[in-house]
Design a protein around this motif. Structure first.
Motif, PDB file in Angstrom:
ATOM      1  N   TYR A  35       0.857  -1.185   0.000  1.00  0.00           N
ATOM      2  CA  TYR A  35       0.000   0.000   0.000  1.00  0.00           C
ATOM      3  C   TYR A  35       0.894   1.237   0.000  1.00  0.00           C
ATOM      4  O   TYR A  35       2.050   1.195   0.423  1.00  0.00           O
ATOM      5  CB  TYR A  35      -0.881   0.060   1.268  1.00  0.00           C
ATOM      6  CG  TYR A  35      -1.900  -1.039   1.404  1.00  0.00           C
ATOM      7  CD1 TYR A  35      -1.552  -2.284   1.924  1.00  0.00           C
ATOM      8  CD2 TYR A  35      -3.232  -0.836   1.035  1.00  0.00           C
ATOM      9  CE1 TYR A  35      -2.493  -3.293   2.063  1.00  0.00           C
ATOM     10  CE2 TYR A  35      -4.182  -1.834   1.179  1.00  0.00           C
ATOM     11  CZ  TYR A  35      -3.794  -3.056   1.691  1.00  0.00           C
ATOM     12  OH  TYR A  35      -4.744  -4.059   1.836  1.00  0.00           O
ATOM     13  N   GLN A  37       0.761   5.437   1.230  1.00  0.00           N
ATOM     14  CA  GLN A  37      -0.016   6.398   2.026  1.00  0.00           C
ATOM     15  C   GLN A  37       0.645   7.764   1.967  1.00  0.00           C
ATOM     16  O   GLN A  37       1.814   7.918   2.318  1.00  0.00           O
ATOM     17  CB  GLN A  37      -0.113   5.940   3.481  1.00  0.00           C
ATOM     18  CG  GLN A  37      -1.004   6.826   4.335  1.00  0.00           C
ATOM     19  CD  GLN A  37      -1.219   6.246   5.716  1.00  0.00           C
ATOM     20  OE1 GLN A  37      -0.404   5.492   6.226  1.00  0.00           O
ATOM     21  NE2 GLN A  37      -2.357   6.580   6.331  1.00  0.00           N
ATOM     22  N   GLY A  40      -2.120  12.633   5.457  1.00  0.00           N
ATOM     23  CA  GLY A  40      -3.519  12.966   5.681  1.00  0.00           C
ATOM     24  C   GLY A  40      -4.512  12.054   5.000  1.00  0.00           C
ATOM     25  O   GLY A  40      -5.721  12.235   5.146  1.00  0.00           O
ATOM     26  N   GLN A  41      -4.023  11.067   4.271  1.00  0.00           N
ATOM     27  CA  GLN A  41      -4.900  10.141   3.559  1.00  0.00           C
ATOM     28  C   GLN A  41      -4.784   8.742   4.135  1.00  0.00           C
ATOM     29  O   GLN A  41      -3.785   8.411   4.773  1.00  0.00           O
ATOM     30  CB  GLN A  41      -4.536  10.096   2.070  1.00  0.00           C
ATOM     31  CG  GLN A  41      -4.549  11.450   1.382  1.00  0.00           C
ATOM     32  CD  GLN A  41      -5.927  12.060   1.375  1.00  0.00           C
ATOM     33  OE1 GLN A  41      -6.923  11.392   1.105  1.00  0.00           O
ATOM     34  NE2 GLN A  41      -6.010  13.341   1.685  1.00  0.00           N
ATOM     35  N   GLY A  42      -5.803   7.925   3.894  1.00  0.00           N
ATOM     36  CA  GLY A  42      -5.703   6.524   4.257  1.00  0.00           C
ATOM     37  C   GLY A  42      -4.810   5.787   3.266  1.00  0.00           C
ATOM     38  O   GLY A  42      -4.551   6.269   2.168  1.00  0.00           O
ATOM     39  N   PRO A  43      -4.337   4.623   3.638  1.00  0.00           N
ATOM     40  CA  PRO A  43      -3.501   3.835   2.713  1.00  0.00           C
ATOM     41  C   PRO A  43      -4.256   3.488   1.443  1.00  0.00           C
ATOM     42  O   PRO A  43      -5.467   3.229   1.474  1.00  0.00           O
ATOM     43  CB  PRO A  43      -3.172   2.572   3.523  1.00  0.00           C
ATOM     44  CG  PRO A  43      -3.323   2.979   4.950  1.00  0.00           C
ATOM     45  CD  PRO A  43      -4.440   3.968   4.961  1.00  0.00           C
TER      46      PRO A  43
ATOM     47  N   GLN B  38      -4.660   3.417  13.133  1.00  0.00           N
ATOM     48  CA  GLN B  38      -3.294   3.753  12.802  1.00  0.00           C
ATOM     49  C   GLN B  38      -2.808   4.830  13.763  1.00  0.00           C
ATOM     50  O   GLN B  38      -3.285   5.965  13.714  1.00  0.00           O
ATOM     51  CB  GLN B  38      -3.186   4.227  11.354  1.00  0.00           C
ATOM     52  CG  GLN B  38      -1.765   4.424  10.884  1.00  0.00           C
ATOM     53  CD  GLN B  38      -1.674   4.681   9.396  1.00  0.00           C
ATOM     54  OE1 GLN B  38      -2.608   5.169   8.770  1.00  0.00           O
ATOM     55  NE2 GLN B  38      -0.535   4.360   8.801  1.00  0.00           N
ATOM     56  N   PRO B  44      -1.138   0.455   9.981  1.00  0.00           N
ATOM     57  CA  PRO B  44      -2.461   0.173  10.547  1.00  0.00           C
ATOM     58  C   PRO B  44      -2.460  -1.119  11.363  1.00  0.00           C
ATOM     59  O   PRO B  44      -1.680  -2.036  11.099  1.00  0.00           O
ATOM     60  CB  PRO B  44      -3.356   0.037   9.309  1.00  0.00           C
ATOM     61  CG  PRO B  44      -2.651   0.823   8.248  1.00  0.00           C
ATOM     62  CD  PRO B  44      -1.192   0.627   8.532  1.00  0.00           C
ATOM     63  N   VAL B  85      -5.913   7.338  14.190  1.00  0.00           N
ATOM     64  CA  VAL B  85      -6.927   7.415  13.142  1.00  0.00           C
ATOM     65  C   VAL B  85      -7.588   6.043  13.055  1.00  0.00           C
ATOM     66  O   VAL B  85      -6.892   5.028  12.945  1.00  0.00           O
ATOM     67  CB  VAL B  85      -6.327   7.812  11.786  1.00  0.00           C
ATOM     68  CG1 VAL B  85      -7.411   7.835  10.719  1.00  0.00           C
ATOM     69  CG2 VAL B  85      -5.651   9.174  11.890  1.00  0.00           C
ATOM     70  N   TYR B  87     -10.176   3.504  11.082  1.00  0.00           N
ATOM     71  CA  TYR B  87     -10.734   3.259   9.756  1.00  0.00           C
ATOM     72  C   TYR B  87     -11.812   2.175   9.839  1.00  0.00           C
ATOM     73  O   TYR B  87     -11.569   1.089  10.373  1.00  0.00           O
ATOM     74  CB  TYR B  87      -9.654   2.771   8.791  1.00  0.00           C
ATOM     75  CG  TYR B  87      -8.544   3.754   8.537  1.00  0.00           C
ATOM     76  CD1 TYR B  87      -7.317   3.612   9.181  1.00  0.00           C
ATOM     77  CD2 TYR B  87      -8.704   4.802   7.641  1.00  0.00           C
ATOM     78  CE1 TYR B  87      -6.277   4.494   8.933  1.00  0.00           C
ATOM     79  CE2 TYR B  87      -7.664   5.691   7.391  1.00  0.00           C
ATOM     80  CZ  TYR B  87      -6.458   5.535   8.050  1.00  0.00           C
ATOM     81  OH  TYR B  87      -5.435   6.408   7.799  1.00  0.00           O
ATOM     82  N   LEU B  99      -7.651  -4.139   1.044  1.00  0.00           N
ATOM     83  CA  LEU B  99      -8.475  -3.290   1.885  1.00  0.00           C
ATOM     84  C   LEU B  99      -8.578  -1.916   1.237  1.00  0.00           C
ATOM     85  O   LEU B  99      -7.594  -1.378   0.758  1.00  0.00           O
ATOM     86  CB  LEU B  99      -7.857  -3.163   3.278  1.00  0.00           C
ATOM     87  CG  LEU B  99      -7.778  -4.451   4.101  1.00  0.00           C
ATOM     88  CD1 LEU B  99      -6.961  -4.215   5.363  1.00  0.00           C
ATOM     89  CD2 LEU B  99      -9.168  -4.946   4.451  1.00  0.00           C
ATOM     90  N   PHE B 101      -9.246   1.735   2.135  1.00  0.00           N
ATOM     91  CA  PHE B 101      -9.311   2.657   3.263  1.00  0.00           C
ATOM     92  C   PHE B 101      -9.922   3.983   2.831  1.00  0.00           C
ATOM     93  O   PHE B 101      -9.631   4.483   1.749  1.00  0.00           O
ATOM     94  CB  PHE B 101      -7.910   2.949   3.815  1.00  0.00           C
ATOM     95  CG  PHE B 101      -7.241   1.800   4.510  1.00  0.00           C
ATOM     96  CD1 PHE B 101      -6.580   0.820   3.788  1.00  0.00           C
ATOM     97  CD2 PHE B 101      -7.253   1.706   5.895  1.00  0.00           C
ATOM     98  CE1 PHE B 101      -5.953  -0.238   4.429  1.00  0.00           C
ATOM     99  CE2 PHE B 101      -6.624   0.656   6.547  1.00  0.00           C
ATOM    100  CZ  PHE B 101      -5.977  -0.318   5.815  1.00  0.00           C
ATOM    101  N   GLY B 102     -10.746   4.567   3.687  1.00  0.00           N
ATOM    102  CA  GLY B 102     -11.164   5.954   3.515  1.00  0.00           C
ATOM    103  C   GLY B 102     -10.227   6.852   4.298  1.00  0.00           C
ATOM    104  O   GLY B 102      -9.095   6.475   4.593  1.00  0.00           O
ATOM    105  N   ALA B 103     -10.721   8.029   4.654  1.00  0.00           N
ATOM    106  CA  ALA B 103      -9.899   8.978   5.413  1.00  0.00           C
ATOM    107  C   ALA B 103      -9.919   8.691   6.906  1.00  0.00           C
ATOM    108  O   ALA B 103      -9.057   9.147   7.648  1.00  0.00           O
ATOM    109  CB  ALA B 103     -10.355  10.400   5.150  1.00  0.00           C
ATOM    110  N   GLY B 104     -10.933   7.939   7.379  1.00  0.00           N
ATOM    111  CA  GLY B 104     -10.988   7.558   8.781  1.00  0.00           C
ATOM    112  C   GLY B 104     -11.422   8.675   9.706  1.00  0.00           C
ATOM    113  O   GLY B 104     -11.698   9.801   9.290  1.00  0.00           O
ATOM    114  N   ARG B 106     -10.194  10.722  13.102  1.00  0.00           N
ATOM    115  CA  ARG B 106      -9.052  11.034  13.966  1.00  0.00           C
ATOM    116  C   ARG B 106      -9.574  11.198  15.379  1.00  0.00           C
ATOM    117  O   ARG B 106     -10.285  12.155  15.685  1.00  0.00           O
ATOM    118  CB  ARG B 106      -8.360  12.311  13.500  1.00  0.00           C
ATOM    119  CG  ARG B 106      -7.078  12.635  14.241  1.00  0.00           C
ATOM    120  CD  ARG B 106      -6.330  13.772  13.538  1.00  0.00           C
ATOM    121  NE  ARG B 106      -5.950  13.411  12.183  1.00  0.00           N
ATOM    122  CZ  ARG B 106      -4.852  12.733  11.856  1.00  0.00           C
ATOM    123  NH1 ARG B 106      -4.010  12.359  12.801  1.00  0.00           N
ATOM    124  NH2 ARG B 106      -4.575  12.463  10.599  1.00  0.00           N
TER     125      ARG B 106
END
Lengths: 112, 111
Positions: A35, A37, A40-43, B38, B44, B85, B87, B99, B101-104, B106
């Protein structure tokens, strides 16, 4: 410590250089994932292997990126002709036909 | 895999329960709900997953609504080390495939 190791932990390189990262998964895990990353973003998923077979590659994985898992154990991710946009954390994960993926600590790449 | 919606950020006092919501209104019958977190500068970490029933493990509890369109992750006694964070991911194959992932969310735990 999840048992997944990644080396190096940090890499600074100049634009246009090639870099290679290594991931050592948990020994009995047959699936290995990469992955990326950014801050500020998800993986974001890049690619994954089952044993030595690469089963899926994301469209994010341009032709400058190549990943291998030659003996179904460790894996390498190479980026050729690095660009500043490649600066990111590169994460590796492994799983054993289960429900969870175990992530390594990541390799932080900075392209100057 | 179905899309999820989570609040951008939440606060919680140390020692109190942290309740993190997730909406997944387009979830299909064979999709599981997974939670990962994470902590800063780490990879994560898997927390918990569920299909229909509520689940509990040593880290957290997962409450899934009867229509499965939303869920809540509960950290019963949040500590400063739970600052991370979080998710929420919906997937039919979970850990075996990729997987998304979105922004999750915090979560900040305060003394």
């Amino acid at each position: 410590d999840t048992g997944v190791s990644q080396n190096p932990r940090h890499k600074i390189t100049k634009r246009g250089q090639n870099v290679t990262f290594r991931c050592d998964p948990i020994s009995e895990h047959n699936r290995l994932y990469w992955y990326r990353q950014t801050l500020g973003q998800g993986p974001e998923f890049l690619t994954y292997f089952q044993n030595e077979a690469q089963l899926e590659k994301s469209r994010l994985l341009s032709d400058r990126f190549s990943a291998e898992r030659p003996k179904g154990s460790f894996s390498t991710l190479e980026i050729q002709r690095t660009e500043q946009g490649d600066s990111a954390m590169y994460l590796c994960a492994s799983s054993l036909q289960g429900y969870e993926q175990y992530f390594g600590p990541g390799t932080r790449l900075t392209v100057t | 895999d179905a899309k999820t919606t989570q609040p951008t950020s939440m606060d919680c006092a140390e020692g109190r329960a942290a309740n993190l919501p997730c909406n997944h209104s387009t979830i299909s019958g064979n999709e599981y709900v997974y939670w990962y977190r994470q902590i800063h500068s780490q990879g994560p970490q898997y927390i918990i997953h569920g299909l229909k029933n509520n689940e509990t493990n040593e880290m957290a509890s997962l409450i899934i609504t009867e229509d499965r369109k939303s869920s809540t992750l509960i950290l019963p006694h949040a500590t400063l080390r739970d600052t991370a964070v979080y998710y929420c991911i919906v997937s039919a194959s979970g850990g075996y495939n990729k997987l998304i992932f979105g922004a999750g969310t915090r979560l900040a735990v305060h003394p």
